[in-house]
Design a protein around this motif. Structure first.
Motif, short mmCIF file in Angstrom:
data_model
loop_
_atom_site.label_atom_id
_atom_site.label_comp_id
_atom_site.label_asym_id
_atom_site.label_seq_id
_atom_site.Cartn_x
_atom_site.Cartn_y
_atom_site.Cartn_z
N ARG A 376 -21.25 -13.77 -26.14
CA ARG A 376 -21.93 -13.38 -27.38
C ARG A 376 -23.44 -13.28 -27.16
O ARG A 376 -24.08 -12.36 -27.67
N ALA A 377 -23.99 -14.23 -26.42
CA ALA A 377 -25.44 -14.21 -26.17
C ALA A 377 -25.85 -12.94 -25.42
O ALA A 377 -26.88 -12.32 -25.74
N ILE A 378 -25.06 -12.54 -24.43
CA ILE A 378 -25.36 -11.32 -23.68
C ILE A 378 -25.35 -10.10 -24.58
O ILE A 378 -26.20 -9.21 -24.48
N ILE A 379 -24.38 -10.05 -25.52
CA ILE A 379 -24.26 -8.91 -26.42
C ILE A 379 -25.40 -8.87 -27.44
O ILE A 379 -25.99 -7.82 -27.71
N MET A 380 -25.75 -10.04 -28.00
CA MET A 380 -26.67 -10.09 -29.12
C MET A 380 -28.13 -10.30 -28.73
O MET A 380 -29.03 -10.03 -29.53
N ALA A 381 -28.40 -10.76 -27.50
CA ALA A 381 -29.79 -11.05 -27.11
C ALA A 381 -30.62 -9.77 -27.00
O ALA A 381 -30.10 -8.69 -26.74
#
Length: 456
Positions: A376-381
């Motif tokens: 999720r962090a990779i997608i949303m960062a």
């Protein structure tokens, strides 16, 4: 989190639909709603082109009474040229009792469905087949399994011990019980046992007992005959029967009703089943692996799980450790999942503070939560340098009077005490009701009361 879920649900999976008959298959729109992208072929050249142009792992074959021979011939030709497909059959105007179709079905297909199609069930079947393909549990043209290199990650003593036990358990053909918290990888452990066993060329069938509707569990496990009950308009082969010559993985076994526990115990004793509404005994040769995140010993004490079944399935026990028990593996895990989920040529990294926070966090969702937070962090960062904020982990605020030092164990006791007292008060000192509200057993509730030194 919503954005992350939408991202996952929007990923289409390619599906080959082989239809050499004159019947029109009208399922493209229905399957599209489940994120399946259908590519229909009515001749070999078109089918081969589809397999060349798209990442197809699962295929559907439309079987009609007039074209069964031609369809099976096409399936056989495709299998001779492409060894990585899992096939699902759709029977349009025939059934498994016609001619030698039953033998052909088990030879060519992993499952089958009748018309009219129950789209939710077909989607479930396709999803399972796709998952098996992703795991690499496919048969090559020689019949040898071609597994991917998916493995348990970690170099800690806890993980090394787990790997040793899996290798040892896989060598014997006995019942296994895997325990551990949610998200610790019990399913992966079961897959690895199957892969390293003598049954590796057979099917691996997974059933989440907690996800099946209560009224359908018996039918799903043991199957049913046509007319067995209202709505049973076709014969249905249950999960146990599908696992013949392979491995059956029953997850969340603690959710089974006492009645079904009796049926399961009987099957473990004689390996014979009888479909619902049937009178024929069917002998099944399969290994069963059980898993549960609840304490089955406590469930036995409370009368929710049969004692004789517990001792029958607990012959070989495997414990999947929580991430809290092998935090030294976090840097390695982070490196692997950053590599796995990063976009092409855009490898994401963690800031030192983010990695420090990951080591301090208790990970209640274990490996599953770990992977999800990184993905999720990779997608949303906003950039490839992931911070503690991108991970979305709530940091425990330290009270000022502690001067930066906090006793985590004492903090947990204080939280538990407050939760227990509130539940007791809301339920008028009814311990059973309070335990149910908190979704824990009476045994666990009393253990926490003792730990928190609460006087009733």
């Amino acid at each position: 989190m919503v954005g992350y879920l939408k991202h996952c649900q929007s990923l289409d999976r390619d599906l080959l639909v082989l239809n050499v008959s004159k019947k029109v298959f009208q399922g493209e729109i229905k399957l599209k709603s489940f994120n399946w992208q259908c590519h229909t072929a009515n001749r070999m050249t078109r089918a081969l082109q589809i397999l060349k142009d798209y990442d197809v792992k699962v295929a559907i074959a439309i079987l009609t009474l007039d074209d069964i021979e031609n369809c099976l011939k096409a399936v056989n030709q495709l299998n001779n040229q492409v060894s990585h497909l899992i096939w699902i059959a759709i029977l349009v105007d025939t059934d498994v009792t016609k001619g030698n179709l039953s033998n052909n079905l088990t030879h060519y297909f992993s499952d089958y469905h009748h018309v009219p199609i129950k789209w939710e069930r077909l989607h479930h079947t396709l999803g399972h087949a796709y998952g098996m393909a992703k795991l690499g549990s496919l048969h090559s043209t020689s019949g040898a399994p071609n597994f991917t290199a998916e493995k348990i990650l970690g170099d800690s003593s806890a993980i090394k011990q787990l790997k040793r036990k899996i290798a040892k358990i896989a060598q014997v053909d006995e019942t296994v019980l895997i325990s551990g918290e949610t998200g610790t990888g019990k399913g992966l452990c079961a897959h690895l046992i199957h892969r390293q066993s003598q049954r590796q060329a057979g099917p691996f069938v997974t059933v989440n007992c907690g996800a099946l509707p209560a009224g359908l569990i018996h039918s799903e496990l043991f199957g049913h005959e046509k007319g067995a009950f209202t709505g049973a308009d076709k014969q249905y082969i249950g999960h146990i029967e599908r696992a013949h010559k392979g491995t059956l993985f029953l997850d969340e076994i603690g959710d089974l009703s006492l009645e079904l526990q009796v049926n399961l115990l009987q099957f473990l004793e004689d390996h014979i089943i009888e479909r619902v509404g049937g009178s024929k005994n069917i002998t099944i040769d399969c290994r069963i692996i059980f898993a549960s995140h609840i304490n089955l010993e406590a469930a036995v004490e409370e009368g929710r799980f049969r004692e004789d079944l517990y001792y029958r399935i607990n012959l070989l026990h495997l414990y999947a450790p929580s991430l809290r028990e092998h935090k030294e593996d976090i840097p390695l895990l982070a490196k692997e999942y950053l590599k796995k989920y990063s976009l092409k040529d855009q490898l994401s990294t963690l800031t030192p503070n983010a990695l420090k926070l990951m080591n301090e966090y208790q990970w209640p969702g274990n490996i599953r939560e770990f992977k999800n937070r990184i993905h999720r962090a990779i997608i949303m960062a906003n950039n490839r340098r992931l911070t503690e904020k991108d991970l979305g982990i709530n940091i425990l605020k330290v009270p000022p009077e502690t001067n930066g030092v906090i006793n985590l164990a004492q903090h947990r006791v204080e939280i538990d005490t407050e939760l227990l007292l509130d539940a007791i008060k809301r339920n008028n000192h009814n311990i059973s009701a309070a335990a149910r509200e908190l979704k824990i057993s009476r045994t666990t509730f009393y253990r926490l009361i003792k730990k928190c030194k609460i006087k009733l």
